[in-house]
Design a protein around this motif. Structure first.
Motif, mmCIF file in Angstrom:
data_model
loop_
_atom_site.group_PDB
_atom_site.id
_atom_site.type_symbol
_atom_site.label_atom_id
_atom_site.label_comp_id
_atom_site.label_asym_id
_atom_site.label_seq_id
_atom_site.Cartn_x
_atom_site.Cartn_y
_atom_site.Cartn_z
ATOM 1 N N LEU A 1 0.833 -1.222 0.000
ATOM 2 C CA LEU A 1 0.000 0.000 0.000
ATOM 3 C C LEU A 1 0.860 1.262 0.000
ATOM 4 C CD1 LEU A 1 -2.840 -1.106 2.424
ATOM 5 C CD2 LEU A 1 -3.035 -0.603 -0.028
ATOM 6 N N HIS A 2 1.999 1.177 0.675
ATOM 7 C CA HIS A 2 2.932 2.289 0.713
ATOM 8 C C HIS A 2 3.421 2.602 -0.705
ATOM 9 C CE1 HIS A 2 6.424 4.652 1.919
ATOM 10 N NE2 HIS A 2 7.186 3.821 1.237
ATOM 11 N N TYR A 3 3.711 1.548 -1.479
ATOM 12 C CA TYR A 3 4.211 1.750 -2.840
ATOM 13 C C TYR A 3 3.100 2.192 -3.787
ATOM 14 C CZ TYR A 3 8.627 -0.201 -1.358
ATOM 15 O OH TYR A 3 9.810 -0.403 -0.712
ATOM 16 N N HIS A 4 1.868 1.776 -3.481
ATOM 17 C CA HIS A 4 0.745 2.141 -4.356
ATOM 18 C C HIS A 4 0.621 3.653 -4.496
ATOM 19 C CE1 HIS A 4 -3.449 2.694 -5.645
ATOM 20 N NE2 HIS A 4 -3.287 1.543 -6.257
ATOM 21 N N ASP A 5 0.917 4.383 -3.431
ATOM 22 C CA ASP A 5 0.779 5.850 -3.440
ATOM 23 C C ASP A 5 1.998 6.549 -4.037
ATOM 24 O OD1 ASP A 5 -1.633 5.650 -2.231
ATOM 25 O OD2 ASP A 5 -0.842 5.853 -0.186
ATOM 26 N N ASN A 6 3.016 5.787 -4.397
ATOM 27 C CA ASN A 6 4.272 6.400 -4.849
ATOM 28 C C ASN A 6 4.328 6.435 -6.379
ATOM 29 O OD1 ASN A 6 7.040 6.889 -5.480
ATOM 30 N ND2 ASN A 6 7.587 6.256 -3.399
ATOM 31 N N PRO A 7 4.263 7.633 -6.999
ATOM 32 C CA PRO A 7 4.239 7.679 -8.467
ATOM 33 C C PRO A 7 5.490 7.079 -9.106
ATOM 34 C CG PRO A 7 4.492 9.888 -7.529
ATOM 35 C CD PRO A 7 4.174 8.971 -6.390
ATOM 36 N N VAL A 8 6.651 7.222 -8.419
ATOM 37 C CA VAL A 8 7.895 6.704 -9.010
ATOM 38 C C VAL A 8 7.869 5.175 -9.067
ATOM 39 C CG1 VAL A 8 10.401 6.738 -8.911
ATOM 40 C CG2 VAL A 8 9.111 8.715 -8.151
ATOM 41 N N PHE A 9 7.176 4.533 -8.095
ATOM 42 C CA PHE A 9 7.048 3.079 -8.128
ATOM 43 C C PHE A 9 6.387 2.633 -9.429
ATOM 44 C CE2 PHE A 9 4.302 -0.648 -7.429
ATOM 45 C CZ PHE A 9 5.269 -1.588 -7.116
ATOM 46 N N TRP A 10 5.328 3.369 -9.828
ATOM 47 C CA TRP A 10 4.617 3.016 -11.074
ATOM 48 C C TRP A 10 5.499 3.270 -12.281
ATOM 49 C CZ3 TRP A 10 0.457 0.100 -10.799
ATOM 50 C CH2 TRP A 10 -0.240 0.069 -9.579
ATOM 51 N N ILE A 11 6.257 4.378 -12.254
ATOM 52 C CA ILE A 11 7.185 4.654 -13.362
ATOM 53 C C ILE A 11 8.196 3.510 -13.475
ATOM 54 C CG2 ILE A 11 9.040 6.207 -14.150
ATOM 55 C CD1 ILE A 11 7.486 8.520 -12.844
ATOM 56 N N LYS A 12 8.681 3.049 -12.304
ATOM 57 C CA LYS A 12 9.654 1.955 -12.319
ATOM 58 C C LYS A 12 9.042 0.690 -12.930
ATOM 59 C CE LYS A 12 12.768 -0.842 -9.519
ATOM 60 N NZ LYS A 12 13.286 -1.222 -8.194
ATOM 61 N N LEU A 13 7.774 0.379 -12.550
ATOM 62 C CA LEU A 13 7.118 -0.806 -13.105
ATOM 63 C C LEU A 13 7.008 -0.729 -14.627
ATOM 64 C CD1 LEU A 13 4.080 -2.074 -11.003
ATOM 65 C CD2 LEU A 13 6.416 -2.933 -11.105
ATOM 66 N N TYR A 14 6.589 0.436 -15.147
ATOM 67 C CA TYR A 14 6.464 0.593 -16.597
ATOM 68 C C TYR A 14 7.819 0.481 -17.274
ATOM 69 C CZ TYR A 14 1.705 2.166 -15.568
ATOM 70 O OH TYR A 14 0.407 2.234 -15.128
ATOM 71 N N LEU A 15 8.849 1.070 -16.642
ATOM 72 C CA LEU A 15 10.194 0.979 -17.220
ATOM 73 C C LEU A 15 10.690 -0.469 -17.250
ATOM 74 C CD1 LEU A 15 11.980 4.114 -15.680
ATOM 75 C CD2 LEU A 15 11.567 3.679 -18.110
ATOM 76 N N ILE A 16 10.373 -1.239 -16.186
ATOM 77 C CA ILE A 16 10.775 -2.656 -16.160
ATOM 78 C C ILE A 16 10.093 -3.403 -17.297
ATOM 79 C CG2 ILE A 16 10.613 -4.826 -14.867
ATOM 80 C CD1 ILE A 16 10.930 -3.204 -12.290
ATOM 81 N N ALA A 17 8.785 -3.132 -17.474
ATOM 82 C CA ALA A 17 8.039 -3.806 -18.549
ATOM 83 C C ALA A 17 8.660 -3.482 -19.905
ATOM 84 C CB ALA A 17 6.570 -3.379 -18.503
ATOM 85 N N ALA A 18 8.978 -2.195 -20.135
ATOM 86 C CA ALA A 18 9.571 -1.789 -21.413
ATOM 87 C C ALA A 18 10.958 -2.408 -21.583
ATOM 88 C CB ALA A 18 9.645 -0.266 -21.490
ATOM 89 N N ALA A 19 11.761 -2.398 -20.516
ATOM 90 C CA ALA A 19 13.119 -2.935 -20.593
ATOM 91 C C ALA A 19 13.092 -4.435 -20.879
ATOM 92 C CB ALA A 19 13.877 -2.648 -19.297
ATOM 93 N N LEU A 20 12.178 -5.163 -20.204
ATOM 94 C CA LEU A 20 12.076 -6.607 -20.439
ATOM 95 C C LEU A 20 11.626 -6.887 -21.866
ATOM 96 C CD1 LEU A 20 10.521 -8.109 -17.173
ATOM 97 C CD2 LEU A 20 12.787 -8.566 -18.129
#
Lengths: 157, 165
Positions: A93-112
């Motif tokens: 839940l702590h990460y859910h509120d963090n916009p950079v966490f979502w940016i990181k997830l999208y970047l991981i998806a793109a990188a993979l």
């Protein structure tokens, strides 16, 4: 189910509660495994990018270098996924509120995605088109460096 | 001037204060420190793994030593510069923190090991690299490098967890 409900369910699951109850040093150990995983992924990608740019190990066959270093990359991915989940699950839940966490997830998806398509195809070629090789290196490097950067930013937002 | 006075001077300097107070400067420097690490320690690990015979056994040793050297030295320049900046932002707290002193000690040992390797083996790599077996001293240097730099990374990552108790 919204992402908030999903993250809440993850954090409040038996596993989430169990990990959350552990000593704070477990979190530090997970962070150490995470940074070792990052080095195991980034270092081979830097090495292969140097080769793709013709700036290092240029007398060596690209497919062989890529094959040998891919073992380190996949070991790195495994360590990153394991330690990353250990860090994420009890604090979802702590990460859910963090916009950079979502940016990181999208970047991981793109990188993979690039890793499994462009990078994989180009590094299997003996003599890829030099510009396509450089483009692959730039894409792969900037996406994985972006993931690492976003990871460092999460704690400061 | 004592080390602690120096640390406080750094902490109160413009650059130390700017880093602490800016929202973005600190994580940007930290991110750059991490990327410098991938170039410096990351590429060095490839050389070490080649020397101990785990990776790239078909790559001639002089080739990997010479061609990766400028990149990993550039990486070390980035890591050291950003590391000095991060230190300036929290100097008085770090200079008395045991895990930070351990990290410094491992960096010094790793640096001495690298200097010894260059002096003893690096300069006449052409003489021993064609032999069927890598000299034991070279392997010892490579294993020491792998272990010492790993300890530097581990103690470095522990700093935030052992400093807020």
């Amino acid at each position: 189910m919204t992402s908030l409900e999903l993250f809440s369910a993850i954090q409040n699951s038996g596993l989430g509660v169990f990990i959350g109850k552990q000593d704070r040093m477990l979190w530090a150990v997970a962070q150490i495994i995470h940074i070792i995983g990052i080095i195991l992924v980034l270092a081979p990608i830097v090495l292969i990018s140097l080769r793709l740019f013709g700036a290092g190990l240029y007398q060596q066959e690209l497919p062989r270098l890529a094959y040998e270093s891919s073992r380190l990359i996949w070991l790195g991915f495994a360590l990153l996924a394991f330690s990353g989940l250990l860090i994420f699950i009890p604090a979802a839940l702590h990460y859910h509120d963090n916009p950079v966490f979502w940016i990181k997830l999208y970047l991981i998806a793109a990188a993979l995605f690039i890793q499994l398509t462009l990078y994989r195809v180009i590094t299997k070629l003996e003599k890829p088109n030099p510009w396509l090789a450089r483009l692959t290196a730039v894409f792969t490097l900037s996406l994985w460096f972006g993931v690492a950067f976003a990871g460092r930013f999460i704690g400061f937002v | 001037m004592s080390v602690l006075t120096f640390a406080e001077l750094l902490y109160d300097s413009e650059i130390g204060t700017a880093l602490r107070e800016s929202l973005f400067a600190f994580p940007i420097v930290e991110g750059t420190h991490l990327i410098g690490l991938a170039l410096s320690v990351g590429l060095l690990f490839f050389i070490d793994l080649r020397l101990v015979g785990i990776l790239f056994r078909n790559v001639p040793i002089p080739q990997i030593l010479q061609q990766l050297r400028p990149w990993l030295l550039g990486g070390f320049a980035v890591t050291m510069t950003t590391g000095a900046l991060l230190f300036a932002a929290a100097a008085p707290k770090l200079i008395v923190l045991p895990v930070f002193l351990w990290k410094l000690a491992f960096i010094v040992l790793a640096g001495l090991n690298a200097a010894w390797f260059e002096f003893k083996w690096g300069r006449d790599v052409q003489h021993w690299s064609h032999a069927s077996a890598v000299p034991a001293g070279v392997k010892f240097g490579a294993w020491s490098s792998l272990i010492l730099w790993s300890l530097v990374v581990i103690t470095g990552r522990l700093i935030p967890y052992l400093s807020y108790n």
